[in-house]
Motif scaffolding. Structure first.
Motif, PDB file in Angstrom:
ATOM      1  N   GLU A 261       0.846  -1.186   0.000  1.00 34.88           N
ATOM      2  CA  GLU A 261       0.000   0.000   0.000  1.00 34.88           C
ATOM      3  C   GLU A 261       0.886   1.241   0.000  1.00 34.88           C
ATOM      4  O   GLU A 261       1.904   1.299   0.704  1.00 34.88           O
ATOM      5  CB  GLU A 261      -0.898   0.013   1.236  1.00 34.88           C
ATOM      6  CG  GLU A 261      -1.914  -1.119   1.295  1.00 34.88           C
ATOM      7  CD  GLU A 261      -3.128  -0.856   0.420  1.00 34.88           C
ATOM      8  OE1 GLU A 261      -3.158   0.197  -0.247  1.00 34.88           O
ATOM      9  OE2 GLU A 261      -4.026  -1.716   0.406  1.00 34.88           O
ATOM     10  N   ALA A 262       0.499   2.238  -0.780  1.00 35.12           N
ATOM     11  CA  ALA A 262       1.233   3.506  -0.784  1.00 35.12           C
ATOM     12  C   ALA A 262       0.954   4.264   0.509  1.00 35.12           C
ATOM     13  O   ALA A 262      -0.166   4.240   1.021  1.00 35.12           O
ATOM     14  CB  ALA A 262       0.823   4.346  -1.983  1.00 35.12           C
ATOM     15  N   PRO A 263       1.949   4.954   1.066  1.00 36.09           N
ATOM     16  CA  PRO A 263       1.728   5.678   2.327  1.00 36.09           C
ATOM     17  C   PRO A 263       1.003   7.009   2.170  1.00 36.09           C
ATOM     18  O   PRO A 263       0.660   7.629   3.173  1.00 36.09           O
ATOM     19  CB  PRO A 263       3.151   5.892   2.856  1.00 36.09           C
ATOM     20  CG  PRO A 263       4.021   5.833   1.663  1.00 36.09           C
ATOM     21  CD  PRO A 263       3.363   4.903   0.690  1.00 36.09           C
ATOM     22  N   THR A 264       0.787   7.469   0.914  1.00 32.67           N
ATOM     23  CA  THR A 264       0.041   8.708   0.686  1.00 32.67           C
ATOM     24  C   THR A 264      -1.017   8.457  -0.384  1.00 32.67           C
ATOM     25  O   THR A 264      -0.887   7.536  -1.187  1.00 32.67           O
ATOM     26  CB  THR A 264       0.957   9.856   0.231  1.00 32.67           C
ATOM     27  OG1 THR A 264       1.579   9.500  -1.014  1.00 32.67           O
ATOM     28  CG2 THR A 264       2.037  10.146   1.267  1.00 32.67           C
ATOM     29  N   PRO A 265      -2.054   9.290  -0.440  1.00 30.99           N
ATOM     30  CA  PRO A 265      -3.124   9.069  -1.420  1.00 30.99           C
ATOM     31  C   PRO A 265      -2.646   9.279  -2.853  1.00 30.99           C
ATOM     32  O   PRO A 265      -1.670   9.978  -3.110  1.00 30.99           O
ATOM     33  CB  PRO A 265      -4.176  10.118  -1.042  1.00 30.99           C
ATOM     34  CG  PRO A 265      -3.821  10.572   0.326  1.00 30.99           C
ATOM     35  CD  PRO A 265      -2.349  10.406   0.468  1.00 30.99           C
ATOM     36  N   SER A 266      -3.358   8.670  -3.801  1.00 32.42           N
ATOM     37  CA  SER A 266      -3.093   8.883  -5.217  1.00 32.42           C
ATOM     38  C   SER A 266      -4.001  10.013  -5.715  1.00 32.42           C
ATOM     39  O   SER A 266      -4.994  10.355  -5.052  1.00 32.42           O
ATOM     40  CB  SER A 266      -3.348   7.596  -6.002  1.00 32.42           C
ATOM     41  OG  SER A 266      -4.704   7.229  -5.885  1.00 32.42           O
ATOM     42  N   PRO A 267      -3.705  10.618  -6.879  1.00 33.21           N
ATOM     43  CA  PRO A 267      -2.584  10.295  -7.759  1.00 33.21           C
ATOM     44  C   PRO A 267      -1.278  10.936  -7.279  1.00 33.21           C
ATOM     45  O   PRO A 267      -1.292  11.968  -6.635  1.00 33.21           O
ATOM     46  CB  PRO A 267      -3.020  10.894  -9.110  1.00 33.21           C
ATOM     47  CG  PRO A 267      -3.868  12.057  -8.728  1.00 33.21           C
ATOM     48  CD  PRO A 267      -4.598  11.637  -7.486  1.00 33.21           C
ATOM     49  N   ARG A 268      -0.170  10.285  -7.652  1.00 39.75           N
ATOM     50  CA  ARG A 268       1.165  10.745  -7.287  1.00 39.75           C
ATOM     51  C   ARG A 268       2.036  10.803  -8.541  1.00 39.75           C
ATOM     52  O   ARG A 268       1.808  10.064  -9.494  1.00 39.75           O
ATOM     53  CB  ARG A 268       1.808   9.783  -6.275  1.00 39.75           C
ATOM     54  CG  ARG A 268       1.067   9.636  -4.970  1.00 39.75           C
ATOM     55  CD  ARG A 268       1.532   8.419  -4.194  1.00 39.75           C
ATOM     56  NE  ARG A 268       1.129   7.172  -4.861  1.00 39.75           N
ATOM     57  CZ  ARG A 268       0.013   6.530  -4.610  1.00 39.75           C
ATOM     58  NH1 ARG A 268      -0.827   6.986  -3.711  1.00 39.75           N
ATOM     59  NH2 ARG A 268      -0.287   5.418  -5.255  1.00 39.75           N
ATOM     60  N   LYS A 269       3.062  11.648  -8.526  1.00 41.18           N
ATOM     61  CA  LYS A 269       4.014  11.697  -9.621  1.00 41.18           C
ATOM     62  C   LYS A 269       5.427  11.776  -9.068  1.00 41.18           C
ATOM     63  O   LYS A 269       5.643  12.092  -7.890  1.00 41.18           O
ATOM     64  CB  LYS A 269       3.737  12.879 -10.547  1.00 41.18           C
ATOM     65  CG  LYS A 269       4.007  14.249  -9.932  1.00 41.18           C
ATOM     66  CD  LYS A 269       3.737  15.351 -10.959  1.00 41.18           C
ATOM     67  CE  LYS A 269       3.942  16.731 -10.335  1.00 41.18           C
ATOM     68  NZ  LYS A 269       3.662  17.822 -11.300  1.00 41.18           N
ATOM     69  N   ARG A 270       6.385  11.497  -9.926  1.00 42.50           N
ATOM     70  CA  ARG A 270       7.801  11.551  -9.554  1.00 42.50           C
ATOM     71  C   ARG A 270       8.246  12.995  -9.391  1.00 42.50           C
ATOM     72  O   ARG A 270       7.850  13.885 -10.160  1.00 42.50           O
ATOM     73  CB  ARG A 270       8.670  10.909 -10.622  1.00 42.50           C
ATOM     74  CG  ARG A 270       8.421   9.466 -10.872  1.00 42.50           C
ATOM     75  CD  ARG A 270       9.306   8.966 -12.006  1.00 42.50           C
ATOM     76  NE  ARG A 270      10.698   8.836 -11.616  1.00 42.50           N
ATOM     77  CZ  ARG A 270      11.703   8.629 -12.467  1.00 42.50           C
ATOM     78  NH1 ARG A 270      11.476   8.579 -13.761  1.00 42.50           N
ATOM     79  NH2 ARG A 270      12.931   8.497 -12.043  1.00 42.50           N
TER      80      ARG A 270
END
Length: 355
Positions: A261-270
């Motif tokens: 699981e990602a530790p922060t909400p999506s959406p995410r970018k580099r």
């Protein structure tokens, strides 16, 4: 069907080589290829490892995945190139030693400027890409990141305006997000399109597959480089199995639960951030996976004697994908790769990207 020297037969796994280029010492540089051809017809999944040959977990993942495949039970075909950079693998190097060119920045782009004849790495990339474009229904380009990195998936943005309509791009983006979700690791969108082009990542294998060939393709970053990380290897193998299930190549239901699981909400970018204004010895306060807030200190810069010189803070919230390697930094060197909130669309108009 033949791919290189591999004579593909239904219900069998075949190994062979694709000739990449002639060598000045005679003979040829060859890319190893494994083809598992199903007894039933279906889509073709390409799996490509070790384009950067110091990213050894990608090589191990490719080997273990093809060992798991049972061609008699497949509906379709898996084509695997475990090592796409033999010259780099011989010296455990990121690049080939032909001219030191990054092998993951020379795949085709419609508007790539040609100020000189193509060098050998570009020729090799074109030959491999032609095989992919002719046969692939989906592609996974296996990578790792810096030493000290989380495992995650980079999802390219999808372009429209030249070779496809916006509706076609939306459909391609849907297929792509379905496959990245199936892989089961946190998904991080590629840089905004202008930076993707500036960094040459539209000419990475996954970027070119999406933009030029309309093939859903993405890049798992499986931990750090140089050694095989067991956790990252397991994530990679399970992710490929689930992609094969999601495509219908393997007649099993995809696993619904993500591996991580990602530790922060999506959406995410580099984002490569922050940079240091001060040169010195780097002492990190965070590590991969840590959530950071706007203004939080992430590293200290020390003198060679160990005295405090500066504190580096992030002005972007998100979580740490990786720390950059090395004990020291020069002025304006980046320190971290972050996953930050993404306000940019996944589907973008290509005519405005500045190519």
């Amino acid at each position: 069907m033949e791919i290189g020297t591999a004579e593909v037969r239904a219900g069998e796994t075949t190994t062979g080589y694709v000739e990449a280029t002639e060598l000045p010492t005679d003979g040829a540089e060859r890319l190893p290829i494994v083809v598992a051809d199903g007894a039933e017809s279906g889509p073709t999944l390409w799996v490509v490892g070790a384009i950067h040959a110091d990213e050894t977990t990608s090589l191990a993942v490719a080997h273990e995945f093809v060992e798991w495949l049972d061609p008699e039970g497949l509906a379709g075909r898996v084509v695997c190139v475990p090592n796409t950079n033999p010259a780099g693998l011989r010296v455990t190097g990121r690049t080939s030693y032909y001219h030191g060119d990054d092998p993951n920045r020379y795949f085709p782009a419609t508007d790539a400027e040609a100020t000189r004849p193509p060098r050998v790495q570009e020729i090799i990339d074109r030959r491999l890409f032609d095989l992919v474009a002719d046969t692939a229904d989906a592609l996974v380009s296996l990578h790792t990141s810096w030493v000290g990195s989380a495992s995650y998936v980079i999802q390219p943005r999808v372009t429209y305006g030249r070779d496809r309509t916006e509706d076609e791009a939306d459909a391609l983006a849907t297929r792509l997000t379905d496959l990245t979700a199936a892989f089961g690791l946190p998904v991080v969108n590629q840089y905004e399109r202008s930076r993707e082009v500036a960094e040459g990542l539209h000419r990475s294998l996954s970027g070119a597959a999406v933009h030029e060939a309309g093939i859903p393709a993405f890049t798992p970053e499986l931990g750090g480089r140089y050694v095989v990380e067991d956790d990252a290897r397991r994530y990679g193998v399970e992710g490929l199995k689930n992609v094969a299930r999601a495509l219908g190549v393997v007649d099993e239901p995809p696993r619904a639960e993500p591996q991580l699981e990602a530790p922060t909400p999506s959406p995410r970018k580099r984002a490569v951030h922050p940079h240091t204004d001060t040169a010195g010895v780097v002492r990190y306060r965070v590590r991969e996976g840590d959530v950071v807030e706007d203004g939080e200190p992430v590293a200290d810069i020390l003198t060679p004697h160990g005295e405090h010189r500066a504190t580096v803070r992030t002005d972007r919230p998100g979580y740490v994908l990786s720390r950059h390697e090395g004990a020291t930094a020069y002025e304006n060197d980046p320190l971290l790769d972050l996953a930050v909130p993404d306000d940019d669309p996944l589907v973008v108009a290509r005519e405005t990207d500045g190519e």
